[in-house]
Design a protein around this motif. Structure first.
Motif, PDB file in Angstrom:
ATOM      1  N   TRP A  26       0.829  -1.199   0.000  1.00  0.00           N
ATOM      2  CA  TRP A  26       0.000   0.000   0.000  1.00  0.00           C
ATOM      3  C   TRP A  26       0.869   1.258   0.000  1.00  0.00           C
ATOM      4  CZ3 TRP A  26      -1.321   3.671   3.952  1.00  0.00           C
ATOM      5  CH2 TRP A  26      -2.406   4.475   3.617  1.00  0.00           C
ATOM      6  N   LYS A  30       1.404   4.199  -2.886  1.00  0.00           N
ATOM      7  CA  LYS A  30       1.293   5.638  -2.597  1.00  0.00           C
ATOM      8  C   LYS A  30       2.555   6.377  -3.043  1.00  0.00           C
ATOM      9  CE  LYS A  30      -2.544   6.154  -0.127  1.00  0.00           C
ATOM     10  NZ  LYS A  30      -3.618   7.026  -0.499  1.00  0.00           N
ATOM     11  N   SER A  37      -6.348   0.375  -3.249  1.00  0.00           N
ATOM     12  CA  SER A  37      -7.031   0.331  -1.961  1.00  0.00           C
ATOM     13  C   SER A  37      -6.287  -0.625  -1.028  1.00  0.00           C
ATOM     14  CB  SER A  37      -8.476  -0.130  -2.144  1.00  0.00           C
ATOM     15  OG  SER A  37      -8.510  -1.492  -2.507  1.00  0.00           O
TER      16      SER A  37
END
Length: 77
Positions: A26, A30, A37
């Motif tokens: 995750w 980013k 998600s």
């Protein structure tokens, strides 16, 4: 039945690896401006952990078999 302590000894590290891997995926998404998600990262991490555990099981099984093969057949005394 399986001993609950043995099951817990297996489940806790696997769960920890899964959570860390999901978080790493995750955060990597980013950082690379390709966010996914957290649920999608958790699913990918679960697949990676399952494949890794299956590979580890297979490696241990092959090692046991090759060790048995090297020893040769057991002979009566």
């Amino acid at each position: 039945m399986t001993d609950p302590r043995r099951l817990r000894r297996f489940a806790l590290p696997v769960t920890a690896w899964w959570m860390l891997l999901a978080l790493a995926l995750w955060l990597l998404g980013k950082a690379l401006d390709q966010p996914a998600s957290l649920a999608a990262c958790a699913a990918s991490a679960a697949l990676l952990v399952a494949v890794g555990e299956a590979g580890d099981w297979l490696r241990r099984r092959i090692t046991r078999r090759s060790a048995r093969w090297r020893r040769g057949p057991s002979r009566p005394h």
